[in-house]
Design a protein around this motif. Structure first.
Motif, PDB file in Angstrom:
ATOM      1  N   SER A  35      58.767   0.975  49.784  1.00 52.33           N
ATOM      2  CA  SER A  35      57.732   1.973  49.568  1.00 52.33           C
ATOM      3  C   SER A  35      56.689   1.538  48.543  1.00 52.33           C
ATOM      4  CB  SER A  35      58.366   3.298  49.132  1.00 52.33           C
ATOM      5  OG  SER A  35      58.982   3.132  47.871  1.00 52.33           O
ATOM      6  N   ALA A  36      56.733   0.270  48.113  1.00 48.30           N
ATOM      7  CA  ALA A  36      55.764  -0.216  47.140  1.00 48.30           C
ATOM      8  C   ALA A  36      54.364  -0.216  47.754  1.00 48.30           C
ATOM      9  CB  ALA A  36      56.143  -1.620  46.687  1.00 48.30           C
ATOM     10  N   SER A  37      53.366   0.095  46.956  1.00 50.54           N
ATOM     11  CA  SER A  37      52.000   0.100  47.449  1.00 50.54           C
ATOM     12  C   SER A  37      51.155  -0.839  46.606  1.00 50.54           C
ATOM     13  CB  SER A  37      51.431   1.516  47.413  1.00 50.54           C
ATOM     14  OG  SER A  37      51.424   1.994  46.088  1.00 50.54           O
ATOM     15  N   ALA A  38      50.049  -1.239  47.161  1.00 47.01           N
ATOM     16  CA  ALA A  38      49.157  -2.166  46.481  1.00 47.01           C
ATOM     17  C   ALA A  38      48.455  -1.479  45.315  1.00 47.01           C
ATOM     18  CB  ALA A  38      48.123  -2.696  47.459  1.00 47.01           C
ATOM     19  N   VAL A  39      48.241  -2.231  44.259  1.00 48.72           N
ATOM     20  CA  VAL A  39      47.495  -1.735  43.104  1.00 48.72           C
ATOM     21  C   VAL A  39      46.014  -1.971  43.379  1.00 48.72           C
ATOM     22  CG1 VAL A  39      47.039  -2.085  40.649  1.00 48.72           C
ATOM     23  CG2 VAL A  39      49.383  -2.194  41.509  1.00 48.72           C
ATOM     24  N   ASN A  40      45.220  -0.916  43.224  1.00 53.75           N
ATOM     25  CA  ASN A  40      43.780  -1.017  43.398  1.00 53.75           C
ATOM     26  C   ASN A  40      43.136  -0.161  42.312  1.00 53.75           C
ATOM     27  OD1 ASN A  40      41.256  -1.573  44.340  1.00 53.75           O
ATOM     28  ND2 ASN A  40      41.483  -0.500  46.268  1.00 53.75           N
ATOM     29  N   VAL A  41      42.430  -0.801  41.379  1.00 56.04           N
ATOM     30  CA  VAL A  41      41.829  -0.113  40.239  1.00 56.04           C
ATOM     31  C   VAL A  41      40.314  -0.306  40.316  1.00 56.04           C
ATOM     32  CG1 VAL A  41      41.863   0.121  37.731  1.00 56.04           C
ATOM     33  CG2 VAL A  41      43.881  -0.746  38.912  1.00 56.04           C
ATOM     34  N   ASN A  42      39.558   0.771  40.052  1.00 55.89           N
ATOM     35  CA  ASN A  42      38.096   0.710  40.135  1.00 55.89           C
ATOM     36  C   ASN A  42      37.460   1.201  38.840  1.00 55.89           C
ATOM     37  OD1 ASN A  42      37.674  -0.029  43.041  1.00 55.89           O
ATOM     38  ND2 ASN A  42      38.927   1.796  43.292  1.00 55.89           N
ATOM     39  N   TRP A  43      36.348   0.572  38.470  1.00 52.67           N
ATOM     40  CA  TRP A  43      35.582   0.950  37.288  1.00 52.67           C
ATOM     41  C   TRP A  43      34.134   1.189  37.695  1.00 52.67           C
ATOM     42  CZ3 TRP A  43      39.241  -2.856  37.312  1.00 52.67           C
ATOM     43  CH2 TRP A  43      40.282  -2.755  36.383  1.00 52.67           C
ATOM     44  N   GLY A  92      27.045  -1.155  36.147  1.00 49.21           N
ATOM     45  CA  GLY A  92      27.857  -2.093  36.903  1.00 49.21           C
ATOM     46  C   GLY A  92      29.123  -1.436  37.415  1.00 49.21           C
ATOM     47  N   VAL A  93      29.760  -2.112  38.364  1.00 51.52           N
ATOM     48  CA  VAL A  93      31.033  -1.662  38.912  1.00 51.52           C
ATOM     49  C   VAL A  93      31.997  -2.835  38.902  1.00 51.52           C
ATOM     50  CG1 VAL A  93      30.048   0.155  40.366  1.00 51.52           C
ATOM     51  CG2 VAL A  93      30.354  -2.129  41.300  1.00 51.52           C
ATOM     52  N   GLY A  94      33.280  -2.508  38.897  1.00 51.98           N
ATOM     53  CA  GLY A  94      34.303  -3.544  38.939  1.00 51.98           C
ATOM     54  C   GLY A  94      35.528  -3.022  39.654  1.00 51.98           C
ATOM     55  N   SER A  95      36.394  -3.942  40.066  1.00 44.33           N
ATOM     56  CA  SER A  95      37.638  -3.544  40.707  1.00 44.33           C
ATOM     57  C   SER A  95      38.658  -4.658  40.554  1.00 44.33           C
ATOM     58  CB  SER A  95      37.425  -3.229  42.189  1.00 44.33           C
ATOM     59  OG  SER A  95      37.036  -4.392  42.893  1.00 44.33           O
ATOM     60  N   TYR A  96      39.923  -4.259  40.692  1.00 45.84           N
ATOM     61  CA  TYR A  96      41.031  -5.203  40.740  1.00 45.84           C
ATOM     62  C   TYR A  96      41.966  -4.763  41.849  1.00 45.84           C
ATOM     63  CZ  TYR A  96      45.509  -7.385  39.991  1.00 45.84           C
ATOM     64  OH  TYR A  96      46.686  -8.059  40.209  1.00 45.84           O
ATOM     65  N   THR A  97      42.390  -5.683  42.673  1.00 47.94           N
ATOM     66  CA  THR A  97      43.424  -5.426  43.664  1.00 47.94           C
ATOM     67  C   THR A  97      44.473  -6.519  43.542  1.00 47.94           C
ATOM     68  OG1 THR A  97      43.932  -5.039  45.987  1.00 47.94           O
ATOM     69  CG2 THR A  97      42.188  -6.617  45.538  1.00 47.94           C
ATOM     70  N   ASN A 107      45.303 -10.890  43.835  1.00 47.69           N
ATOM     71  CA  ASN A 107      44.920 -10.811  42.419  1.00 47.69           C
ATOM     72  C   ASN A 107      43.414 -10.948  42.235  1.00 47.69           C
ATOM     73  OD1 ASN A 107      47.475 -10.343  41.185  1.00 47.69           O
ATOM     74  ND2 ASN A 107      48.009 -12.456  41.677  1.00 47.69           N
ATOM     75  N   VAL A 108      42.650 -10.188  43.015  1.00 55.05           N
ATOM     76  CA  VAL A 108      41.193 -10.316  43.043  1.00 55.05           C
ATOM     77  C   VAL A 108      40.539  -9.340  42.068  1.00 55.05           C
ATOM     78  CG1 VAL A 108      39.117 -10.105  44.471  1.00 55.05           C
ATOM     79  CG2 VAL A 108      41.209 -11.097  45.430  1.00 55.05           C
ATOM     80  N   MET A 109      39.740  -9.909  41.173  1.00 51.57           N
ATOM     81  CA  MET A 109      38.863  -9.133  40.295  1.00 51.57           C
ATOM     82  C   MET A 109      37.461  -9.210  40.924  1.00 51.57           C
ATOM     83  SD  MET A 109      40.061 -10.861  36.678  1.00 51.57           S
ATOM     84  CE  MET A 109      38.928  -9.985  35.625  1.00 51.57           C
ATOM     85  N   HIS A 110      36.763  -8.080  40.971  1.00 51.02           N
ATOM     86  CA  HIS A 110      35.393  -8.068  41.488  1.00 51.02           C
ATOM     87  C   HIS A 110      34.514  -7.353  40.470  1.00 51.02           C
ATOM     88  CE1 HIS A 110      32.112  -7.998  44.372  1.00 51.02           C
ATOM     89  NE2 HIS A 110      31.876  -6.763  43.952  1.00 51.02           N
TER      90      HIS A 110
END
Length: 138
Positions: free
Chosen positions: A26-34, A45-50, A54-57
């Motif tokens: 049941s683990a889900s992907a981590v997706n964080v947005n700024w 600006g905007v940013g994200s991590y998934t 291990n992608v930082m945008h």
């Protein structure tokens, strides 16, 4: 009596194994947005991590003389890894790989403005949006 205790132990072990299996699947992907905005509502600006790859945008969206960067570190640390969008506000941002930390480490991230230079020793962070600090597990 001994048979009942063995049966209970076996049932408890089976339930634990089933719980571990459910938890693992049941683990889900981590997706964080700024999002960093000016007081008038324009995006700085905007940013994200998934964690998939291990992608930082980071995407610099304000036309000024500064670059926007996504800064990731261990909570409260003074050093970390930065992903800079030094191409200005005209592009679609850049992707970087978050590779400075092992898996399952708690990190925090936030957007900053800075002066980018090709030599990493000459890059300078000018200001950060600490109101948008987000904590996540890599």
């Amino acid at each position: 009596m001994k048979t009942r205790m063995l049966a209970r132990a076996a049932a408890g072990l089976a339930a634990t194994a089933a719980l571990v299996t459910v938890t693992a699947t049941s683990a889900s992907a981590v997706n964080v947005n700024w999002l960093w905005e000016t007081s008038t509502g324009n995006n700085i600006g905007v940013g994200s991590y998934t964690d998939t790859g291990n992608v930082m945008h980071v995407d610099d969206q304000e036309v000024d003389d500064r670059s926007v960067l996504l800064f990731v570190r261990r909570p409260g640390a003074s050093t970390g890894q930065a992903c800079w969008d030094h191409g200005g506000a005209s592009g679609g941002g850049v992707n970087c790989t978050l590779d400075a930390y092992a898996e399952n480490v708690t990190l925090e991230g936030f957007l900053c403005k800075g002066e980018w230079a090709s030599n990493p020793d000459n890059r300078r962070i000018v200001s950060c949006n600490y109101n948008q600090v987000k904590t996540f597990t890599k």
